[in-house]
Design an enzyme around this catalytic site. Structure first.
Site, short mmCIF file in Angstrom:
data_model
loop_
_atom_site.label_atom_id
_atom_site.label_comp_id
_atom_site.label_asym_id
_atom_site.label_seq_id
_atom_site.Cartn_x
_atom_site.Cartn_y
_atom_site.Cartn_z
CB SER A 84 -0.89 -0.01 1.25
OG SER A 84 -1.54 1.24 1.40
CG ASN A 105 -1.90 2.09 7.76
OD1 ASN A 105 -1.26 1.86 8.79
ND2 ASN A 105 -1.41 2.83 6.78
CB CYS A 160 -2.80 5.62 12.96
SG CYS A 160 -4.10 4.38 13.00
CG ASN A 162 3.50 0.28 7.55
OD1 ASN A 162 4.18 0.96 6.79
ND2 ASN A 162 2.25 0.54 7.83
N GLY A 175 12.90 -0.77 1.92
CA GLY A 175 13.91 -1.17 0.95
C GLY A 175 14.70 -2.37 1.45
N GLY A 185 8.92 -6.36 2.55
CA GLY A 185 10.02 -5.66 3.22
C GLY A 185 11.27 -5.82 2.39
N GLY A 186 11.49 -4.94 1.43
CA GLY A 186 12.72 -4.96 0.66
C GLY A 186 12.82 -6.02 -0.41
CB THR A 229 10.99 0.45 -1.56
OG1 THR A 229 10.27 0.70 -0.35
CG2 THR A 229 11.97 1.58 -1.79
#
Lengths: 326, 314
Positions: free
Chosen positions: B21, B131, B134, B195, B220, B246-247, B269
């Site tokens: 996302s 998500n 927050c 995330n 990344g 994640g990367g 990414t």
């Protein structure tokens, strides 16, 4: 003066860029004053419009290992945004020229690319410059104002405008001799001859008139050439008087402070202007929302998809934090 | 070439690769690349950027900063808000050739309720991603960092829809498995992780924070080992379907996440460097499975050792 007119494409008519990232072969890489100009042959993409940019990286030594020691971040990861400075349609593709200043690991790696090496690129991207008459219906020509490496998109814009037989004034400002590279992009010589041929004027020897040669005026902070002062001093003189201001369409690209000075001067005089901005960029195609530029109306635009060419009155300031990449 | 189809919480995916996302804007990409985007869509499902109840402009520049093998971002969740999304974006996203997952974020159970109710009832939407990175304005605690907050949120949302609710976990916790267990026990259909990792950057020229908002999230290749550890931990502790990310840069990275226990993977990414990264990862993953004579990978579950077998993936 004879010659066919070449249509200048409107700012919002964009040809879709090929989806993805492709390789282009480096065909030249040379010093230009304190900068470098490198050329790549793109066999897979359309001709770019003046003001558009590409996301560039090298196929090797980028994200696969350490950058040169002492040039900044340990590893290169993201591509870099570069406005195209010149373009030529060749038999086997489009030649793209870029102007760079070596100030960080990315520009250092690109500046070291040898002929035959692969450049990775995505593009052409972004909103190009608008026709002067779109910017100002009363425009009698275009005023191009540039500084530093910002002269790049103005070089190709000058070429497009010349081909369309639109009168041009060019004002260029440089800090000092070291930062005056890229002047060759505006020089007489092969470029001028080609402009002549394309305008149907024939070879210079035939006696036909060349395409309108733009008047190039220079300014330098250190006084080494031209006016000792800012390029906006030259612009202020050019825009003196109601008629001059009413019939002007200004196109600018350069360091944030220069752009903001142009923006404010044009705002004060009621002169229509377009600015080609820079901002930090990761993706170049609207995915990351990293290239935010504050709008006059509040909120932000994404420079890569809504710019990089913007109208002066659209934005809150041209002093974009983090502009310029290494 | 093996092309493992995947059932993700009841959503059929042609292959295991979706997008993270906030790392791909399909509407902008269509403007830039034209209809080639639809013809060669890189992902088996599309996850939208997070929608919040009200329009958000996002953070002031600088929003991104390159680091070793990655980047720190502090974008600030710019989005049109719920109404703007439903009116303007959803019709365009519905034209994509793959299932649509909408990511939503609220600062309270009331805000989340409003988002889930309005979004889930739209037929164009296949699933929702929550998500939870927050704060809950009531408690001041980041929802995704506290198992009790996640339980309480899920309990409030579960009955609002029969559509899959996937919780996007934050890695900024000591015990990601505990958060995942809380999500599962309260009725989540799946989890996606990780995330971004809390991070910062200092501008060497000014010695001041480089990011406009001072702090941000790291993503990344740099975070891949951390993400793998968390996927493995969550896979051991729950039976929830997992979207691992994640990367991920290539097929071998994707394979590692499947082996660690993910059901599907997300590319994020990497798309910034290569807009077709998702398609490339898909191709390379299929090639990697082929080369190993596998049809799929069933990763760790419970306390059993990793099982890498010639079985169709689930």
């Amino acid at each position: 003066m004879s010659g066919r007119k070449h249509a200048v494409v409107s700012g919002d008519e964009r040809v879709p860029a090929p989806f993805g990232r492709r390789a282009a072969r480096i065909t030249a890489n040379r010093a230009s004053g304190g900068y470098r100009v490198f050329s790549a042959l793109d066999s897979g993409g359309p001709e770019p419009r003046a003001g558009q940019f590409y996301m560039l990286s090298a196929a090797t030594g980028w994200g696969t290992g350490p950058a040169e020691p002492g040039t900044g971040p340990e590893f290169l990861y993201l591509p870099r945004a570069f406005s195209v400075a010149a373009t030529e349609r060749l038999a086997d593709g489009i030649r793209l020229d870029f102007l760079l200043e070596d100030i960080g690991p990315g520009t250092h790696r690109l500046g070291a690319l040898a002929e035959g090496e692969k450049l990775l690129l995505t593009g052409p991207l972004g909103r190009p410059f608008s026709r002067p008459s779109e910017l100002n219906p009363q425009a009698t020509g275009a005023v191009l104002v540039g500084g530093g490496v910002g002269v790049a998109p103005l070089a190709i814009w000058r070429h497009e405008l010349s081909r369309a037989a639109i009168p041009i004034r060019v004002l260029l400002g440089f800090r000092n001799r070291q930062h005056s590279g890229g002047m060759e992009l505006f020089s007489r010589g092969p470029d001028k001859d080609r402009l002549s041929r394309e305008a149907g004027g024939g070879a210079p020897e035939s006696g036909a008139k060349p395409v309108l040669c733009p008047e190039v005026r220079l300014a330098s902070d250190d006084g080494h050439v031209g006016h000792h002062g800012y390029v906006t001093d030259l612009l202020a003189v050019l825009l003196e008087g109601g008629d001059a201001a009413r019939s002007a369409a200004v196109f600018a690209c350069g360091p944030p402070a220069m752009l903001e000075a142009v923006r404010q001067l044009c705002g004060e005089r009621g002169v229509a202007c377009e600015l080609a901005l820079e901002s930090p960029m990761a993706c170049g195609f609207g995915a990351c929302y990293g290239c935010a530029v504050p709008l006059a109306a509040g909120g932000f635009m994404r420079l890569c998809v809504d710019g990089p060419v913007v109208r002066g009155e659209e934005i809150e300031t041209a002093m974009v934090a983090g502009a310029g990449h290494g | 070439m093996n092309e493992p189809a995947v059932d993700l919480c009841g959503i059929p995916l042609a292959h295991p690769v979706i997008n993270g996302s906030g790392t791909f804007d399909a509407i902008a990409a269509r403007r830039v690349f034209g209809d080639a985007l639809l013809a060669e869509f890189p992902f088996a499902a599309f996850v939208s950027k997070t929608i919040t109840p009200e329009r958000r402009p996002g953070n002031p520049p600088v929003r991104i900063y390159e680091t070793a093998a990655g980047m720190v971002n502090s974008i600030g969740l710019p989005n049109k808000g719920l109404e703007g999304f439903l009116a303007e974006d959803l019709p365009q996203l519905a034209e994509l050739p793959v299932p649509l997952v909408v990511s939503v974020m609220g600062r309270s159970i009331e805000e989340f309720t409003r988002l889930v109710e309005r979004v889930a009832r739209r037929p164009e939407v296949a699933a929702l991603e929550l998500n939870v990175s927050c704060p809950n304005v009531r408690s001041g605690l980041v929802i995704g960092e506290q198992p009790k907050e996640v339980s309480s949120l899920m309990a409030g949302l579960r009955d609002l829809t029969a559509k899959p609710l996937i919780v996007k976990l934050t890695p900024n916790v000591a015990d990601p498995a505990a958060v995942a267990v809380a999500a599962q026990d309260a009725g989540a259909d799946g989890v996606s992780l990780v995330n971004t990792l809390k991070a910062a950057a200092i501008d060497p020229a000014t010695l001041q924070p480089a990011l406009g908002a001072r702090r941000g999230g790291l993503s990344g290749p740099a975070i891949r080992p951390i993400a793998l550890a968390q996927v493995a931990a969550v896979a051991e502790a729950t039976t929830l379907p997992i979207v691992g990310m994640g990367g991920i840069e290539n097929g071998e990275d994707a394979l590692a996440f499947l082996a660690a226990g993910a059901t599907a993977v997300a590319v994020g990414t990497a798309s910034f460097r290569d807009p077709l990264a998702g398609a490339r990862v898909r191709r390379e993953l299929a090639a990697g499975l082929s080369a190993r004579r596998l049809e799929g990978v069933r990763g760790r579950r419970g306390t059993a050792p990793p099982a890498v077998a010639a079985s169709t993936s689930t």
